[in-house]
Design a protein around this motif. Structure first.
Motif, mmCIF file in Angstrom:
data_model
loop_
_atom_site.group_PDB
_atom_site.id
_atom_site.type_symbol
_atom_site.label_atom_id
_atom_site.label_comp_id
_atom_site.label_asym_id
_atom_site.label_seq_id
_atom_site.Cartn_x
_atom_site.Cartn_y
_atom_site.Cartn_z
ATOM 1 N N GLY A 249 -30.992 -10.287 16.797
ATOM 2 C CA GLY A 249 -30.509 -10.515 15.454
ATOM 3 C C GLY A 249 -30.815 -9.373 14.644
ATOM 4 N N ASN A 250 -31.678 -8.417 15.138
ATOM 5 C CA ASN A 250 -31.832 -7.453 14.402
ATOM 6 C C ASN A 250 -30.789 -6.286 14.444
ATOM 7 O OD1 ASN A 250 -32.820 -4.799 13.370
ATOM 8 N ND2 ASN A 250 -34.926 -5.741 13.354
ATOM 9 N N ALA A 446 -22.712 -7.992 -12.662
ATOM 10 C CA ALA A 446 -23.572 -8.787 -11.783
ATOM 11 C C ALA A 446 -23.496 -10.112 -11.987
ATOM 12 C CB ALA A 446 -25.053 -8.215 -11.618
ATOM 13 N N PRO A 501 -21.861 -11.088 -7.647
ATOM 14 C CA PRO A 501 -21.839 -9.740 -8.357
ATOM 15 C C PRO A 501 -20.655 -8.890 -8.142
ATOM 16 C CG PRO A 501 -24.108 -10.022 -7.672
ATOM 17 C CD PRO A 501 -23.096 -11.217 -7.116
ATOM 18 N N TYR A 503 -19.066 -5.716 -6.969
ATOM 19 C CA TYR A 503 -19.347 -4.358 -6.683
ATOM 20 C C TYR A 503 -18.493 -3.131 -6.658
ATOM 21 C CZ TYR A 503 -23.658 -6.829 -4.999
ATOM 22 O OH TYR A 503 -24.681 -7.596 -4.836
ATOM 23 N N GLU A 519 -19.663 -9.727 -4.040
ATOM 24 C CA GLU A 519 -20.419 -10.326 -3.044
ATOM 25 C C GLU A 519 -20.220 -11.402 -2.429
ATOM 26 O OE1 GLU A 519 -24.914 -12.558 -2.453
ATOM 27 O OE2 GLU A 519 -22.985 -13.133 -3.767
ATOM 28 N N ASP A 520 -19.124 -12.172 -3.016
ATOM 29 C CA ASP A 520 -18.526 -13.495 -2.475
ATOM 30 C C ASP A 520 -17.793 -13.233 -1.244
ATOM 31 O OD1 ASP A 520 -16.472 -12.587 -3.371
ATOM 32 O OD2 ASP A 520 -16.471 -14.336 -5.066
ATOM 33 N N ASN A 541 -15.868 -11.842 4.691
ATOM 34 C CA ASN A 541 -16.777 -12.853 4.873
ATOM 35 C C ASN A 541 -18.139 -12.531 4.501
ATOM 36 O OD1 ASN A 541 -14.908 -14.727 6.012
ATOM 37 N ND2 ASN A 541 -15.049 -14.123 7.823
ATOM 38 N N TYR A 542 -18.290 -11.304 4.146
ATOM 39 C CA TYR A 542 -19.467 -10.965 3.884
ATOM 40 C C TYR A 542 -19.387 -9.953 2.621
ATOM 41 C CZ TYR A 542 -21.651 -12.208 8.335
ATOM 42 O OH TYR A 542 -22.304 -13.042 9.126
ATOM 43 N N PRO A 543 -20.543 -9.442 1.852
ATOM 44 C CA PRO A 543 -20.443 -8.846 0.462
ATOM 45 C C PRO A 543 -19.457 -7.722 0.965
ATOM 46 C CG PRO A 543 -22.751 -9.478 0.807
ATOM 47 C CD PRO A 543 -21.846 -9.907 2.134
ATOM 48 N N TRP A 545 -18.514 -4.548 -0.536
ATOM 49 C CA TRP A 545 -19.063 -3.276 -1.534
ATOM 50 C C TRP A 545 -18.151 -2.415 -2.449
ATOM 51 C CZ3 TRP A 545 -23.495 -5.471 -1.594
ATOM 52 C CH2 TRP A 545 -24.243 -5.733 -0.464
ATOM 53 N N HIS A 561 -20.183 -5.322 3.934
ATOM 54 C CA HIS A 561 -21.293 -5.701 4.704
ATOM 55 C C HIS A 561 -20.953 -5.972 6.307
ATOM 56 C CE1 HIS A 561 -25.665 -6.987 5.877
ATOM 57 N NE2 HIS A 561 -25.039 -7.959 6.015
ATOM 58 N N ASP A 585 -23.261 -1.145 7.295
ATOM 59 C CA ASP A 585 -22.466 -1.490 6.040
ATOM 60 C C ASP A 585 -21.438 -0.331 5.624
ATOM 61 O OD1 ASP A 585 -24.570 -2.949 6.178
ATOM 62 O OD2 ASP A 585 -24.289 -3.682 4.258
ATOM 63 N N THR A 587 -20.271 1.196 2.629
ATOM 64 C CA THR A 587 -20.483 1.146 1.360
ATOM 65 C C THR A 587 -19.388 1.747 0.297
ATOM 66 O OG1 THR A 587 -21.707 3.429 1.558
ATOM 67 C CG2 THR A 587 -22.995 1.325 1.772
ATOM 68 N N THR A 603 -23.817 2.812 5.550
ATOM 69 C CA THR A 603 -25.430 2.941 5.474
ATOM 70 C C THR A 603 -25.976 3.610 6.712
ATOM 71 O OG1 THR A 603 -25.087 0.983 4.231
ATOM 72 C CG2 THR A 603 -27.393 1.252 4.853
#
Lengths: 756, 616
Positions: A249-250, A446, A501, A503, A519-520, A541-543, A545, A561, A585, A587, A603
């Motif tokens: 999971g990392n 934000a 927020p 972005y 972010e939603d 499904n993730y933020p 950016w 993300h 990510d 960005t 990133t």
């Protein structure tokens, strides 16, 4: 769409092979991949990531060899038929593969398919690589693109570490190699030093995976200081990771594992290394090099330390050379023929000196542009573009008129800067955009709101309600004026709808729509006529950016993300393309001026350029030492500028796929970059409360792109940031969030005043 | 290797894990706790790393609680609530326990609800445009130019300077002077901490810079800061801290600047003798003196006390509503003086003991020794020259006028005399107990409290109203701590570096907390000894369990500065000669109920553990 179908077919082929592997009675791998197969929708599979076709074919061949070796002739037949591969092709590869044999790997524990394969292929190291690429391929498509379940892949990926070596010897191995590298000739040392970081990380992870916590710590202590300073962030993550459970999971680890670290090493240096490792029988290191590293060997002079440093720093090493070989149509599309009404009676009272002359030259250049086709330009209809509406044509005319009054910028003629300061933005300003004609300004905050301001005296008005619209005379000339509700006129409007927020915001070129990403996990499309939300695009499904409209409207791109960028059309609720390949990510996302390409910064400290047509990754730019937060294409489409948290701006030649400049000066993250309308000046805005102007023309001109650099990708970057820096402009404790050149080359900057 | 130092992470010790588990009723073995602690650390780091991307994308430089919560939410973890305040949460150290905690101030909801000054909503977000640079020309000179004093520094030092200014002041070049930040306690606090680290840096030779450091510290101690206007601001702590720092600088670097001590004393004295100064300045002066040691107190504060007392008394006697704020400040000053004076007495006693008793008996027999030593005490009157004695001749040139010659004139007051006088000011608030009447000490009568009771009534009967005021407070405390006589000795706030003082608050609200600490202190006390001579309050309720040598111990409720203990215990055994009824003239009878408020170490402790959830 040829390539897309291609990918699909290969997928099918591999699906076919899987049951066979299953029947072989081996481990969990098959189960994992099977589930992966199930989870893959055709949608996600469609646009293949950066994997070039060649590698896919090799993958196939490897599978074929594997099947053959296990006497599964039926499936070999089927697969070959499906993939349309000739026997000879495979054979040639096979002989190729079984070249460098070294048979001293213990054949004891064959509890997983993977280790099985590595054992069998001990005689043929190359096929190990190939098999890894299968796994890579799978995790790539199903793990990453599918987004939902990385988990199944983890055990597979990690099991590659299960091979045992004496943990106490790792330090010996590493320091042995270190001593060797330090003792080689200077010219090779820099190149071979590239090995340190990937080897260090892989050995450390291997120790951690095999529960040698103390050895891992000692290993880290001893050698982490040797790594290049730009890997500090990664090392910080690694340092905290001392337990096998934490490995799962990392993200950083997964990234590191699923991709193969790419090194460019000259043939001489490589031979040197190989000889050393074989002499010492340093199998541990050799195995890691074979399995987790991709060594891109080139013929010629070894590169110098500075050359290497300028290109390295990304999470997965440099881009492979052949990745950047694909042809990119970076030219501009032909301007549509529009008769410009030649009303040159200038009613405005602006009398800038030298104006008539400028106008003339501009006119000419415009005319010539429309006449002759840029050789590098893509086909006009390479991707379908929306038709021009009347209002668009009007706008184009306005644009041309304005551009005749454009100030020609240069080192002696710097732009004026207007600063739009957001006051009382306690909720936190996160994104800003201007319309192309600089009439509207949007801010994402934000607190989940998007606010739109009119920066001209013209107020923002909504369209009347349906009932009222029925009342108006639709035949009248000023119907467009009549539909607006005067009562709602105000300087600014607030758009509510997001739940996180905001972005990224982006205006459509026709100023009728506004995009916002949040972010939603959604991208929302807002109408600037009714000031309501029209569509919420879900998929990330993730933020999310960043998002941006295509310069021609209709299409837009978003990145988030989930490590993919998606191409959307405003009238489709599902993405048209998914650009997968970044290891972290996404960005920031930017459209090429000709709308055929999309650039994404990530990133993982790389920039990728994607072909909108087929979803392929056509360029990978490495060299940044921090996450990339801003991108800008030059107006002629030839160059790309990127800014990152390390405070440097890098310039890239898209056609050659080369880094051509490095602009140092900022002391903090660069959040905005913009070329002037003529591309002569590059403006960069940063968290350090400054705007800096750079002489981009000079930077581009000074590049000597001879054949040698073009083929090898070697660059000599002159350290001339100070010469290129034209000015540094301080704001009043206001970070610069956005920059924009008006059509007349006035520089607009925006940011929120920060009282603390 | 320094890199590794930097890379080290904050760690949650297994003790904390165990404590957390206990608080939820789970018993953990050592091993489990260790494993959990490690995992918690890792998860914390992971969440922190994830949260940083939200910060970057929000284009901020400061990681907010909100960012962290977002990271938690995306990793399907419950978010941490209750820390969403916009302004920074002050993270305070507690020196004694090596603890850090987020200051959690009590808010009076009633006051808030009934407040008439309803805050205005913040102004509308708006965009203002201005042409910053015409044709690329404008103020091209870079902002934040280096002050001239700095330019002469070597390159290394310059770098050091830049790092420091950047760390302390952030990016804003306007904050280059202390004075400009007097409205911002946080900034001042940070500045003080910087000074402290400068002073503590063994590799720095401060040389003549000590003087300027001292002057800025003095500023923090003495100036009526802008922040003091708002009673909610805890400038007291700042002053306490600054005072401690001052003494620290003095003791470590005093030798670098000649006459520093005098200068400091002089300026403190000047402030103290200036009635126009606000009380908070006076407080600073007292605290500063206290921090400089008991000798300073003796030489400056004590002589000045009678004159000052009148002013303070006037303030404290004013019960009008408009005076409430000033009065509260006055209590603060009172508390500070009390603490300073107590220490003075104690130290003096100690020094006398050492001088007289020759260490044979140590503490026992302190009083008698003292008495014997100082037979020729000049009586109850304060020394004629209360002010302006330079304690050391060297610095006499600093003195304006020819006051330097007064050194000889200054006569140290004897302990009993001092005590008598002080007792006349403070009455029973004085925690240090001596028999005030050594010369008359012949009456060796019964040790019972009854006579004392009886004695007390007529003595302090005059200010009756103050007695009634005192009562509720006292009963509350007495219930818990029978041995302690309930005199407000616990209450005065000592200047403590720990800065646990949670803001100045009204005395009333403190009863619960003070009782907590009192119960703790009482429980930690070994056997309860009898009350001794000066108990004014109905001690008789409690059984007097003893008849032996009346050893008594007491604890100064707060912390003595510089000591790493939760309260300081002194043990003294008295000769069974109780003091008799000769009372000092109660010219200024003890009128003060409770001063300040004792901090709540117990609660804070757990609190600080919860705060470990917070990202740094």
């Amino acid at each position: 769409m040829a390539a897309v179908q291609d990918g699909q077919m290969e997928l099918d082929a591999e699906k076919e092979t899987k049951p066979e592997i299953l029947s072989d009675g081996t481990s969990n791998l098959s189960g994992n991949t099977a589930s992966g197969t199930l989870s893959s929708s055709p949608l996600t599979a469609a646009p293949a990531g950066g994997a070039p076709k060649m590698e896919d074919q090799q993958t196939l061949i490897a599978v074929l060899q594997f099947l053959k070796r296990n006497k599964l002739t039926d499936s070999v037949e089927i697969l070959r038929r499906e993939a349309g591969l000739g026997e000879d092709q495979e054979d040639s590869q096979a002989t190729d593969g079984s070249g460098g044999g070294k048979g001293d790997v213990d054949g004891g524990d064959a509890n997983s398919l993977l280790s099985r394969v590595s054992i069998t292929s001990a005689a043929a190291p190359q096929s190990v690589i190939i098999f890894h690429s299968i796994i890579f391929f799978y995790s790539y498509r199903f793990g990453k693109v599918g987004g939902a379940d990385d988990q199944p892949d983890v055990s597979v990926v990690l099991s590659a570490y299960s091979q045992q070596g004496d943990p106490s010897l790792y330090q010996v191995y590493y320091s042995g190699l270190k001593n060797f590298i330090e003792s080689v000739l200077d010219c090779h040392r820099a190149e071979l030093s590239q090995l340190f970081y990937p080897l260090f990380v892989h050995m450390y992870l291997e120790l951690v995976y095999n529960n040698h916590e103390n050895e891992a710590k000692a290993f880290f202590e001893k050698f982490s200081g040797d790594q290049e300073c730009y890997y500090q962030d990664d090392l910080r993550v690694l340092c905290g990771l001392t337990k096998k459970e934490h490995l799962k999971g990392n993200e950083v680890l997964l990234d590191f594992r699923t991709s193969r670290f790419v090194l460019r090493i000259s043939r001489d240096s490589y031979q040197l290394l190989k000889r050393h490792l074989q002499e010492r029988h340093n199998n541990q290191i050799w195995n890691i090099i074979q399995e987790h590293l991709y060594i891109d060997i080139f013929d010629g002079m070894p590169r110098s330390k500075s050359q290497i440093d300028s290109m390295s720093g990304s999470l997965a090493g440099e881009g492979k050379r052949e990745v950047n070989k694909a042809k990119v149509f970076h030219g501009l599309l032909k301007e549509p023929e529009i008769e410009v009404p030649l009303d040159d009676e200038d009613d405005e009272a602006e009398n800038e000196e030298g104006k008539p002359k400028k106008k003339k030259t501009k006119k000419d250049s415009l005319g010539s542009k429309s006449k002759k086709q840029d050789p590098n330009a893509p086909q006009q209809n390479r991707i379908p573009l929306p038709e021009l509406k009347d209002s668009d044509k009007l706008d184009k005319i306005m644009y041309m008129k304005e551009s005749t009054k454009r100030i020609r910028l240069g080192p002696e003629n710097l732009p004026s800067i207007c600063f739009y300061t957001f006051l009382n933005a306690y909720q936190g300003l996160t994104a800003v955009d201007f319309t192309d004609d600089s009439s509207l300004l949007a801010g994402g905050f934000a607190d989940s709101t998007v606010r739109v301001w009119s920066v001209t005296p013209k107020k923002l008005r909504k369209v009347k309600s349906a009932a009222d619209l029925n009342m108006i005379d639709k035949e009248s000339d000023d119907v467009l004026e009549r539909i607006m509700d005067e009562k709602t006129a105000s300087e600014s409007k607030i758009l509510y709808g997001h739940s996180g927020p905001v972005y990224g915001v982006s205006f459509s070129p026709d100023r009728n729509y506004l995009l916002s990403s949040s972010e939603d996990g959604t991208v929302r499309l807002w109408s600037l006529l009714t000031f309501t939300c029209l569509v919420g695009y879900k998929g990330h499904n993730y933020p999310v950016w960043d998002t941006q409209f295509s310069p021609f409207g209709y299409y837009f791109v978003s990145g988030g993300h989930d490590r993919v960028a998606r191409l959307w059309a405003t009238d489709h609720y599902q993405p048209l393309r998914i650009f997968a390949g970044h290891l972290a990510d996404v960005t920031c996302t930017r459209f090429h001026p000709n709308s055929n390409y999309v650039a994404t910064g990530s990133t993982d400290r790389t920039i990728r350029l994607w072909d909108v047509l087929n979803g392929n990754c056509v360029r990978i730019f490495t060299g940044h030492k921090g996450p990339i937060h801003s991108l800008a294409f030059s107006p002629n489409g030839k160059f790309l500028a990127s800014g990152s948290t390390d405070g440097r701006v890098l310039l890239w030649d898209i056609g050659h796929g080369l880094m051509i400049g490095e602009l140092k000066g900022h002391t903090d993250t660069i959040y905005s970059l913009k070329f002037s309308r003529d591309g002569e000046i590059l403006a960069s805005g940063s968290m350090d409360n400054t705007v800096r102007l750079w002489n981009s023309m000079k930077a581009f001109d000074e590049v000597e792109t001879d054949d040698f650099t073009a083929t090898t990708g070697h660059i000599h970057l002159p350290d001339n940031s100070q010469e290129l820096l034209l000015g540094t402009y301080h704001s009043k404790s206001t970070p610069v969030t956005h920059l924009h050149f008006t059509r007349r080359n006035l520089l607009l900057a925006a940011g929120a005043y920060n009282s603390q | 290797m320094t890199e590794r130092e930097e890379r080290r992470f904050a760690e949650v010790p297994r003790e904390s894990i165990k404590l957390m588990a206990e608080s939820t009723g789970v018993e953990l073995s050592e091993e489990v706790a260790a494993l959990l602690a490690e995992d918690v650390c890792y998860r914390l780091r992971e969440a922190t790393q994830n949260s940083s991307q939200f910060m970057r994308h929000a284009k901020r430089r400061k990681l907010s609680v909100e960012d962290f919560n977002r990271a938690l939410r995306w990793s399907n973890t419950e978010t941490v609530c209750g820390y969403g305040a916009q302004d920074a949460l002050p993270f305070r150290p507690l020196k004694e326990g090596e603890l850090f905690f987020v200051e959690d101030r009590e808010i009076n909801l009633v006051e808030l609800a009934l407040a008439t000054n309803i805050p205005k909503g913040c102004a509308e977000t708006m965009v203002r445009v201005h042409v910053s640079y015409l044709d690329g020309k404008g103020n091209l000179e870079p902002q934040g130019t280096v002050p001239t004093a700095v330019q002469s520094l070597s390159e290394d030092l310059l770098k050091y300077y830049q790092q420091i200014t950047r760390a302390i002041l952030g990016e804003d070049p306007h904050l280059m002077k202390v004075k400009s930040v007097s409205h911002d306690l946080d900034q001042l606090n940070r500045l003080l901490h910087m000074v402290k680290s400068l002073v503590q840096n063994p590799y720095l030779y401060l040389g003549s810079y000590v003087r300027s450091l001292v002057s800025s510290v003095m500023y923090c101690i003495l100036e009526p800061l802008a922040a003091s206007i708002n009673p909610l601001n805890d400038h007291w702590t700042l002053r306490d801290y600054a005072a401690l720092l001052l003494s620290h600088i003095f003791w470590t670097h005093g030798d670098l600047v000649s006459g520093l001590y005098h200068q400091i004393l002089l300026s403190l004295q000047k402030v103290l003798s200036d009635p126009v100064r606000p009380l908070c300045s006076h407080y600073g002066a007292v605290v500063g003196l206290h921090a400089l040691g008991w000798k300073a107190v003796e030489r400056v504060l004590y002589p000045h006390l009678p004159a000052y007392w009148a002013n303070l008394q006037a303030v404290l006697d004013d019960y009008s509503v408009s005076n409430a704020q000033v009065k509260a400040d006055g209590h603060k000053v009172y508390g500070a003086i009390l603490v300073a004076v107590e220490r003075l007495l104690k130290m003096k006693a100690l020094s006398l003991t050492l001088a007289a008793g020759g260490g044979s008996a140590g503490l026992p027999g302190t009083t008698t020794g003292a008495v014997g030593f100082r037979e020729n005490s000049p009586g109850l009157s304060p020394p004629p020259e209360p002010l302006s004695e330079p304690p050391l001749g060297i610095a006499s040139h600093l003195q304006a006028g020819g006051a330097g010659c007064q050194w000889e004139e200054w006569t140290p007051v004897s302990l009993p005399a001092m005590y008598c006088e002080l007792y006349s000011f403070f009455g029973d608030s004085l925690a240090v107990r001596f028999s005030t009447d050594p010369p008359l000490g012949g009456a060796p009568s019964s040790r019972s409290c009854q006579p004392l009771e009886g004695r007390k009534e007529p003595a302090s009967g005059a200010p009756n109203l103050e007695n009634t005021r005192k009562m509720p407070q006292l009963t509350a405390s007495m219930n818990i701590s029978p041995r302690q006589d309930g005199s407000p000795r616990m209450e005065p706030q000592p200047p403590s570096l720990a800065a646990t003082v949670p803001g100045r608050s009204l005395a009333r609200s403190s009863s619960s907390s003070s009782s907590v600490s009192r119960s703790r202190s009482s429980s930690s006390r070994p056997g309860r000894s009898t009350s001794q001579s000066r108990d004014i309050f109905p001690k008789a309720r409690f059984p007097l369990p003893q008849a032996g040598p009346p050893a008594f111990s007491f604890i100064i409720g707060g912390r003595q500065m510089g000591r790493r203990c939760q309260g300081r215990r002194f043990q003294t055994s008295f000769t069974p000669t109780p003091p008799l009824n000769t009372l000092p003239p109660r010219a200024y009878a003890h009128k003060l109920p409770v001063i300040g408020r004792v901090s709540k170490p117990v609660r804070r402790w757990t609190c600080s553990h919860y705060s470990l959830h917070l990202p740094l």
